[in-house]
Design an enzyme around this catalytic site. Structure first.
Site, PDB file in Angstrom:
ATOM      1  N   CYS A  46       0.850  -1.129  -0.015  1.00 18.72           N
ATOM      2  CA  CYS A  46       0.002  -0.120   0.172  1.00 18.72           C
ATOM      3  C   CYS A  46       0.690   1.124  -0.005  1.00 18.72           C
ATOM      4  CB  CYS A  46      -0.771  -0.111   1.244  1.00 18.72           C
ATOM      5  SG  CYS A  46      -1.979   1.451   1.634  1.00 18.72           S
ATOM      6  N   HIS A  47       0.294   2.492  -0.369  1.00 19.84           N
ATOM      7  CA  HIS A  47       1.023   3.637  -0.684  1.00 19.84           C
ATOM      8  C   HIS A  47       1.895   4.074   0.748  1.00 19.84           C
ATOM      9  CE1 HIS A  47       0.453   5.146  -4.338  1.00 19.84           C
ATOM     10  NE2 HIS A  47      -0.520   4.367  -4.418  1.00 19.84           N
ATOM     11  N   THR A  48       1.022   3.688   1.917  1.00 23.16           N
ATOM     12  CA  THR A  48       1.855   4.121   3.260  1.00 23.16           C
ATOM     13  C   THR A  48       2.981   3.427   3.542  1.00 23.16           C
ATOM     14  OG1 THR A  48      -0.321   4.198   4.092  1.00 23.16           O
ATOM     15  CG2 THR A  48       1.430   4.508   5.692  1.00 23.16           C
ATOM     16  N   HIS A  68       1.245  -3.501   6.303  1.00 26.13           N
ATOM     17  CA  HIS A  68       0.240  -3.289   6.903  1.00 26.13           C
ATOM     18  C   HIS A  68      -1.246  -3.973   6.376  1.00 26.13           C
ATOM     19  CE1 HIS A  68      -0.010   0.229   4.553  1.00 26.13           C
ATOM     20  NE2 HIS A  68      -1.084   0.183   4.847  1.00 26.13           N
ATOM     21  N   GLU A  69      -1.150  -4.377   5.067  1.00 20.63           N
ATOM     22  CA  GLU A  69      -2.463  -4.721   4.737  1.00 20.63           C
ATOM     23  C   GLU A  69      -2.239  -6.356   4.500  1.00 20.63           C
ATOM     24  OE1 GLU A  69      -4.083  -1.946   1.723  1.00 20.63           O
ATOM     25  OE2 GLU A  69      -4.249  -3.807   0.277  1.00 20.63           O
ATOM     26  N   CYS A  98      -9.189  -0.945  21.220  1.00 21.16           N
ATOM     27  CA  CYS A  98      -9.300  -1.427  22.637  1.00 21.16           C
ATOM     28  C   CYS A  98     -10.512  -1.444  23.533  1.00 21.16           C
ATOM     29  CB  CYS A  98      -8.316  -0.351  23.286  1.00 21.16           C
ATOM     30  SG  CYS A  98      -8.981   1.220  24.032  1.00 21.16           S
ATOM     31  N   CYS A 101     -10.684   3.025  25.643  1.00 24.07           N
ATOM     32  CA  CYS A 101     -10.515   4.429  25.686  1.00 24.07           C
ATOM     33  C   CYS A 101     -11.475   5.463  25.280  1.00 24.07           C
ATOM     34  CB  CYS A 101      -9.064   4.744  24.750  1.00 24.07           C
ATOM     35  SG  CYS A 101      -9.378   4.623  22.956  1.00 24.07           S
ATOM     36  N   CYS A 104     -12.848   5.252  21.755  1.00 22.84           N
ATOM     37  CA  CYS A 104     -13.313   3.879  21.477  1.00 22.84           C
ATOM     38  C   CYS A 104     -14.864   3.940  22.071  1.00 22.84           C
ATOM     39  CB  CYS A 104     -12.645   2.563  22.055  1.00 22.84           C
ATOM     40  SG  CYS A 104     -11.338   2.121  20.871  1.00 22.84           S
ATOM     41  N   CYS A 112      -8.847   4.793  17.814  1.00 23.87           N
ATOM     42  CA  CYS A 112      -8.341   4.130  19.317  1.00 23.87           C
ATOM     43  C   CYS A 112      -7.176   4.757  19.387  1.00 23.87           C
ATOM     44  CB  CYS A 112      -8.509   2.776  19.123  1.00 23.87           C
ATOM     45  SG  CYS A 112      -7.706   1.942  20.739  1.00 23.87           S
ATOM     46  N   ARG A 116      -1.208   4.295  20.320  1.00 26.01           N
ATOM     47  CA  ARG A 116      -0.816   5.409  19.514  1.00 26.01           C
ATOM     48  C   ARG A 116       0.694   6.071  19.383  1.00 26.01           C
ATOM     49  NH1 ARG A 116       1.082   7.147  15.971  1.00 26.01           N
ATOM     50  NH2 ARG A 116       0.644   8.944  15.043  1.00 26.01           N
ATOM     51  N   CYS A 175      -6.478  -2.441   4.643  1.00 23.73           N
ATOM     52  CA  CYS A 175      -6.389  -1.049   4.848  1.00 23.73           C
ATOM     53  C   CYS A 175      -7.158  -0.369   3.537  1.00 23.73           C
ATOM     54  CB  CYS A 175      -4.735  -0.843   4.537  1.00 23.73           C
ATOM     55  SG  CYS A 175      -4.520   0.924   4.182  1.00 23.73           S
ATOM     56  N   ARG A 370      -3.904  -3.574  -6.756  1.00 30.15           N
ATOM     57  CA  ARG A 370      -3.114  -4.106  -5.716  1.00 30.15           C
ATOM     58  C   ARG A 370      -2.335  -5.327  -6.137  1.00 30.15           C
ATOM     59  NH1 ARG A 370      -3.512  -0.257  -3.084  1.00 30.15           N
ATOM     60  NH2 ARG A 370      -4.376   0.054  -0.886  1.00 30.15           N
TER      61      ARG A 370
HETATM   62  N1  APR Z   1      -6.376  14.144 -10.595  1.00 30.31           N
HETATM   63  C1  APR Z   1      -7.015  13.318 -10.572  1.00 30.31           C
HETATM   64  N2  APR Z   1      -6.547  11.999 -10.509  1.00 30.31           N
HETATM   65  C2  APR Z   1      -5.049  12.120 -10.294  1.00 30.31           C
HETATM   66  C3  APR Z   1      -4.421  13.088 -10.127  1.00 30.31           C
HETATM   67  C4  APR Z   1      -4.952  14.451 -10.403  1.00 30.31           C
HETATM   68  N3  APR Z   1      -4.364  15.534 -10.367  1.00 30.31           N
HETATM   69  N4  APR Z   1      -2.847  12.775  -9.743  1.00 30.31           N
HETATM   70  C5  APR Z   1      -2.961  11.232  -9.726  1.00 30.31           C
HETATM   71  N5  APR Z   1      -4.252  11.038  -9.993  1.00 30.31           N
HETATM   72  C6  APR Z   1      -4.847   9.410  -9.997  1.00 30.31           C
HETATM   73  C7  APR Z   1      -3.618   8.629 -10.285  1.00 30.31           C
HETATM   74  O1  APR Z   1      -3.970   8.591 -12.138  1.00 30.31           O
HETATM   75  C8  APR Z   1      -4.091   7.039  -9.849  1.00 30.31           C
HETATM   76  O2  APR Z   1      -5.130   6.525 -10.771  1.00 30.31           O
HETATM   77  O3  APR Z   1      -4.916   9.241  -8.768  1.00 30.31           O
HETATM   78  C9  APR Z   1      -4.868   7.672  -8.609  1.00 30.31           C
HETATM   79  C10 APR Z   1      -4.316   7.186  -7.419  1.00 30.31           C
HETATM   80  O4  APR Z   1      -4.249   5.973  -7.204  1.00 30.31           O
HETATM   81  P1  APR Z   1      -3.344   4.996  -6.503  1.00 30.31           P
HETATM   82  O5  APR Z   1      -1.792   5.553  -6.986  1.00 30.31           O
HETATM   83  O6  APR Z   1      -3.512   3.616  -7.278  1.00 30.31           O
HETATM   84  O7  APR Z   1      -3.444   5.108  -4.848  1.00 30.31           O
HETATM   85  P2  APR Z   1      -4.479   4.348  -4.159  1.00 30.31           P
HETATM   86  O8  APR Z   1      -4.075   2.960  -3.553  1.00 30.31           O
HETATM   87  O9  APR Z   1      -5.980   4.327  -4.595  1.00 30.31           O
HETATM   88  O10 APR Z   1      -4.154   5.321  -2.931  1.00 30.31           O
HETATM   89  C11 APR Z   1      -4.724   6.666  -3.240  1.00 30.31           C
HETATM   90  O11 APR Z   1      -4.853   7.315  -0.830  1.00 30.31           O
HETATM   91  O12 APR Z   1      -3.765   5.627   0.411  1.00 30.31           O
HETATM   92  C12 APR Z   1      -3.946   7.034   0.202  1.00 30.31           C
HETATM   93  O13 APR Z   1      -2.435   8.917   0.215  1.00 30.31           O
HETATM   94  C13 APR Z   1      -2.476   7.432  -0.487  1.00 30.31           C
HETATM   95  O14 APR Z   1      -2.269   8.515  -2.385  1.00 30.31           O
HETATM   96  C14 APR Z   1      -2.785   7.636  -1.861  1.00 30.31           C
HETATM   97  C15 APR Z   1      -4.241   7.405  -2.030  1.00 30.31           C
HETATM   98 ZN    ZN Z   2      -9.286   2.500  22.062  1.00 32.39          ZN
END
Ligand code: APR
Ligand code: ZN
Length: 375
Positions: A46-48, A68-69, A98, A101, A104, A112, A116, A175, A370
């Site tokens: 995932c992006h995080t 984390h996923e 939990c 807290c 929660c 929660c 943290r 996630c 994914r």
């Molecule tokens: N306008 C519209 N769409 C955009 C722009 C923009 N300016 N810039 C990027 N995008 C699109 C990308 O083309 C892509 O399809 O946003 C989409 C983001 O998708 P992913 O990179 O696959 O991310 P995702 O896993 O869906 O997560 C989205 O949420 O987890 C958070 O911050 C994290 O950036 C991530 C967001």
């Molecule tokens: Zn809690």
């Protein structure tokens, strides 16, 4: 046979920011009181994870086992653990529950706060980590560390799921999918017949679309600068597409015209402060609600004219889709098993642990929704 003893297994270790993950033999200590040792079977990327890997996370500590996923099977439990037992299928939860807290106890939030501060420092609630590699302690990540064949989590950071769950699919419920789906259902509370727009058609934005569809929205407009996302998005309920690159005018003006004054609900799933502004300003005067789902880079700030809010638009945000994790994730698994929630369609790639750096690459290029890793 492994209970009470350290386990040596494979993990993808992140030794330092901006370096590829390295598959290492790590030692995973047995769980202490109120901890659970889990054999992770599948994890997605995932992006995080990428955010921390790239060194953007101010709290980031190294070396660390990211991830984390994920989903797995309980191997053993520490003293006092009653929520799960060895052999249970489980999903680790980066937002715990939990049930004690202030957060929660409030029905208004899922955030929660029990672990943290330790979680942010890369350690379990007792202040230590269970991973060792080459004699060095390795930090844990988001209380989960799923890029390892075995991990140890706090007992409030895990939930038991149906024994029939396919772990290669339900790992996504750790996630991204709940985040988007819950943003529509819990945070925005989209209503039947409404008009919605979603910025960013990655896994998170497509999960928002599923939530809007489930809520009975009439129009679900996908906004993305990558037109290759449009075809696949139809499967998730997106009814129309707008590419900001095809328009001279600000995209919010285009959408306001398309929808006779603006949208009832908008969602930002990019993590860009400029699209956050567009999403707010595309809302209908008097009632439009815009929900921030994407995570912007550290230090970024959002802007709009206050008149936008004075005239009835509402700006909201969500973490993990507002779901109280222990209560909700097992129910989302049931929804998947009962075919009420799509998951398979989010999985574009499957690969073994030793190709995990490739999974990060596919995420950066936008080729994957994914990628699921088998440990
Ligand atoms: N306008 C519209 N769409 C955009 C722009 C923009 N300016 N810039 C990027 N995008 C699109 C990308 O083309 C892509 O399809 O946003 C989409 C983001 O998708 P992913 O990179 O696959 O991310 P995702 O896993 O869906 O997560 C989205 O949420 O987890 C958070 O911050 C994290 O950036 C991530 C967001
Ligand atoms: Zn809690």
């Amino acid at each position: 046979a492994t209970q009470g003893k350290p386990i040596t297994c494979k993990a993808a270790v992140c030794w330092a920011p901006k370096t590829p993950l390295v598959i290492e033999d790590v030692e995973v200590a047995p769980p202490n009181a109120h901890e659970v040792r889990i054999q992770i079977i599948h994890t997605a990327v995932c992006h995080t994870d990428a955010y921390t890997l790239e060194g953007h996370d101010a709290e980031g500590v190294f070396p660390v086992v990211l991830g984390h996923e994920g989903a797995g099977i309980v191997e053993s439990v520490g003293e006092g653990v009653t929520c799960v037992k060895p052999g249970d299928k489980v999903i680790p939860l980066y937002i715990p529950q939990c049930k004690e807290c202030k957060f929660c106890k409030s029905p208004k939030t899922n955030l929660c706060q029990k672990v943290r501060s330790t979680q942010g420092r890369g350690v379990l609630p007792d202040g230590t980590t269970r991973f060792t590699c080459k004699g060095k302690p390795i930090y844990s990540f988001m209380g989960c560390s799923t890029f390892s064949q075995y991990t140890v989590v706090a007992d409030i950071s895990v939930c038991k799921i149906n024994d029939d769950s396919p772990l290669d699919k339900v790992c996504l419920l750790g996630c991204g999918v709940p985040t988007g789906y819950g943003a529509a259902l819990n945070t925005a509370q989209v209503d039947k017949g409404s008009n919605c727009a979603i910025w960013g058609l990655g896994a998170v934005g497509l999960a928002v679309a599923l939530g809007c569809k489930t809520a009975g929205a009439s129009r679900i407009i996908g906004v993305d600068i990558n037109p290759s996302k449009f075809e696949v998005a139809k499967k998730f309920g997106v009814t129309e597409f707008v590419n900001p690159k095809d328009h001279e005018k600000p995209i919010q003006d285009v959408l306001v015209e398309m929808t006779d004054g603006g949208l009832d609900y908008t969602f930002e799933c990019v993590g860009n402060v400029h699209t956050m502004r567009s999403a707010l300003e595309a809302c209908h005067k008097g009632w439009g609600v815009s929900t921030i789902v994407g995570v912007a880079a550290a230090g970024q700030e959002i802007a709009t004219r206050p008149f936008q809010l004075v005239t009835g638009r509402v700006w909201k945000g969500t973490a993990f889709g507002g779901w109280k994790s222990v209560d909700s994730v097992p129910k989302l698994v049931e929804d998947y098993l009962n075919k009420k929630l799509m998951l398979d369609e989010f999985i574009t790639h499957n690969m073994p642990l030793d190709q995990i750096n490739q999974a990060f690459h596919l995420m950066h290029t936008g080729e994957s929704l994914r990628a699921v890793i088998q440990l």
